[in-house]
Design a protein around this motif. Structure first.
Motif, mmCIF file in Angstrom:
data_model
loop_
_atom_site.group_PDB
_atom_site.id
_atom_site.type_symbol
_atom_site.label_atom_id
_atom_site.label_comp_id
_atom_site.label_asym_id
_atom_site.label_seq_id
_atom_site.Cartn_x
_atom_site.Cartn_y
_atom_site.Cartn_z
ATOM 1 N N ASP A 224 0.803 -1.223 0.000
ATOM 2 C CA ASP A 224 0.000 0.000 0.000
ATOM 3 C C ASP A 224 0.835 1.272 0.000
ATOM 4 O O ASP A 224 0.468 2.271 -0.606
ATOM 5 C CB ASP A 224 -0.945 0.022 1.212
ATOM 6 C CG ASP A 224 -2.292 -0.614 0.870
ATOM 7 O OD1 ASP A 224 -2.493 -0.909 -0.319
ATOM 8 O OD2 ASP A 224 -3.102 -0.796 1.778
ATOM 9 N N LYS A 225 1.938 1.248 0.724
ATOM 10 C CA LYS A 225 2.735 2.462 0.878
ATOM 11 C C LYS A 225 3.967 2.462 -0.025
ATOM 12 O O LYS A 225 4.913 3.209 0.214
ATOM 13 C CB LYS A 225 3.156 2.625 2.338
ATOM 14 C CG LYS A 225 1.970 2.818 3.280
ATOM 15 C CD LYS A 225 2.430 2.999 4.712
ATOM 16 C CE LYS A 225 1.232 3.188 5.648
ATOM 17 N NZ LYS A 225 1.643 3.341 7.056
ATOM 18 N N SER A 226 3.953 1.659 -1.066
ATOM 19 C CA SER A 226 5.098 1.606 -1.970
ATOM 20 C C SER A 226 5.289 2.945 -2.680
ATOM 21 O O SER A 226 4.326 3.614 -3.049
ATOM 22 C CB SER A 226 4.903 0.506 -3.022
ATOM 23 O OG SER A 226 5.019 -0.759 -2.423
ATOM 24 N N ALA A 227 6.532 3.294 -2.882
ATOM 25 C CA ALA A 227 6.863 4.547 -3.569
ATOM 26 C C ALA A 227 7.976 4.277 -4.568
ATOM 27 O O ALA A 227 8.954 3.592 -4.247
ATOM 28 C CB ALA A 227 7.303 5.604 -2.567
ATOM 29 N N MET A 228 7.807 4.783 -5.778
ATOM 30 C CA MET A 228 8.831 4.610 -6.794
ATOM 31 C C MET A 228 9.830 5.757 -6.749
ATOM 32 O O MET A 228 9.446 6.923 -6.624
ATOM 33 C CB MET A 228 8.210 4.533 -8.191
ATOM 34 C CG MET A 228 9.217 4.104 -9.256
ATOM 35 S SD MET A 228 8.492 3.965 -10.912
ATOM 36 C CE MET A 228 8.748 5.626 -11.516
ATOM 37 N N ARG A 229 11.118 5.409 -6.820
ATOM 38 C CA ARG A 229 12.208 6.382 -6.899
ATOM 39 C C ARG A 229 13.101 5.958 -8.054
ATOM 40 O O ARG A 229 13.587 4.832 -8.074
ATOM 41 C CB ARG A 229 13.023 6.389 -5.590
ATOM 42 C CG ARG A 229 12.204 6.685 -4.349
ATOM 43 C CD ARG A 229 11.826 8.169 -4.291
ATOM 44 N NE ARG A 229 11.140 8.502 -3.046
ATOM 45 C CZ ARG A 229 9.831 8.553 -2.897
ATOM 46 N NH1 ARG A 229 9.046 8.298 -3.945
ATOM 47 N NH2 ARG A 229 9.286 8.852 -1.736
ATOM 48 N N TRP A 230 13.323 6.830 -9.022
ATOM 49 C CA TRP A 230 14.086 6.456 -10.217
ATOM 50 C C TRP A 230 14.958 7.615 -10.644
ATOM 51 O O TRP A 230 14.480 8.679 -11.007
ATOM 52 C CB TRP A 230 13.132 6.054 -11.348
ATOM 53 C CG TRP A 230 13.781 5.709 -12.656
ATOM 54 C CD1 TRP A 230 13.718 6.417 -13.825
ATOM 55 C CD2 TRP A 230 14.599 4.561 -12.939
ATOM 56 N NE1 TRP A 230 14.426 5.792 -14.806
ATOM 57 C CE2 TRP A 230 14.983 4.643 -14.297
ATOM 58 C CE3 TRP A 230 15.038 3.480 -12.169
ATOM 59 C CZ2 TRP A 230 15.786 3.676 -14.899
ATOM 60 C CZ3 TRP A 230 15.840 2.515 -12.776
ATOM 61 C CH2 TRP A 230 16.196 2.624 -14.120
#
Length: 321
Positions: A224-230
């Motif tokens: 639910d709290k996943s966040a993408m960083r790229w």
């Protein structure tokens, strides 16, 4: 704060290897200066050439490669070097004890936008069973690395390195021009719901990989709290993982030429895997440990999933089991 050399001596690193590390870092400090000058130094933009990878070379790629190449080949201890920008191994001193491989400037697409870029390097002992200047010198498993590291060029210039023990972080002190120890031992968090991946490649991934990301983004409550960083620079994404956890992913896909992913085993995956593992993280390719893979050629590519153990394990279970 401790200077680099006393830390290496305390870690019982042999003197000849310390001198070689100093040479690599001398080149990196010059690269850092060129990066900081940007347009003022005329280093932005592309050349008209392509490297062995078929990628258009940036001016700063060429400059960084030449700086490292020239300085390393002057070292009596260096038998041969290998680079992302060179077709084959380049001969050094036949009596040298070490071979060095490097990506002179990881994240080249970020150069012109003042984004994160870095230099990745790895050192092995020279093999005595093949010619000193042969590509075969570099066909060694990642476990054989005696030193791996990267220099990250940013608001501050950071060195992250391991000589077989802890992964340590140093910061370049512009006052006296040396690297000072600023993190005694980096440690990857066991779990963190951050991931770095190029989602634009979703349409090309295999069905099992797409399924994993469908869960990650839409279905499973644990994400639910996943966040993408790229960052579009593996070195920057890995540094974030070493600092606060998460996972970096570059899976294989269905496109011609990407069947084995994009990350080069020798001078990208292996050194970063060593740093991650020595900080209690995991580094895998197709469910296997990256550093146990025997290379078959200098520029071999592998898919990579590296970072926090729980995230790496979760991906591998979903995709390969």
């Amino acid at each position: 704060m401790q200077r680099l050399i006393p830390v290496l001596k305390k870690d019982a690193v042999e003197t000849e290897l310390i001198m070689l590390i100093r040479t690599i870092l001398a080149a990196c400090k010059e690269i850092a200066f060129r990066v900081s000058q940007g347009e003022l130094a005329g280093v932005l933009g592309s050349t008209l050439d392509e490297n062995i990878q078929g990628e258009v070379q940036k001016k700063l790629d060429v400059i960084a490669n030449q700086l490292l190449k020239d300085m390393l080949l002057e070292e009596a201890s260096v038998a041969a070097i290998a680079s992302e920008e060179e077709d084959h191994a380049v001969a050094g001193n036949a009596k040298g004890h070490y071979i060095v491989a490097f990506d002179p400037l990881d994240g080249s697409s970020n150069i012109d936008v003042n984004g994160q870029i870095g230099t990745i390097f790895t050192i092995y002992r020279k093999r005595d069973d093949v010619p000193f200047d042969s590509d075969e010198q570099f066909l060694q498993v990642g476990e054989s690395q005696i030193c791996a590291g990267y220099v990250l060029y940013g608001a501050s210039t950071l060195l992250v390195m391991s000589t077989g023990g802890p992964t340590r972080c140093y910061t370049l002190d512009l006052t006296h021009g040396g690297f000072l120890l600023t993190k005694q031992q980096m440690q990857v968090a066991n779990t963190r719901n951050e991931f770095a991946v190029n989602m634009a490649n979703y349409r090309y991934w295999h069905a099992t990989v797409q399924h994993y990301f469908d869960q990650l983004l839409y279905a499973d409550e644990q994400f639910d709290k996943s966040a993408m960083r790229w960052n579009a620079a593996m070195v920057g994404d890995v540094h974030r993982i070493l600092t606060r956890g998460g996972v970096f992913m570059y899976p294989a896909d269905r496109r011609v030429g990407n069947e084995n992913g994009k990350i080069r085993l020798l001078y990208e995956a292996n050194p970063l895997a060593m740093l991650i593992e020595n900080a209690q993280g995991q580094a895998t390719t197709q469910g296997q440990r990256i550093m146990s893979i025997m290379p078959t050629n200098l520029h071999q590519r592998v898919p990579v999933i590296i970072g926090s153990p729980e995230q790496v394990k979760g991906f591998n279970q979903t995709v390969f089991e």
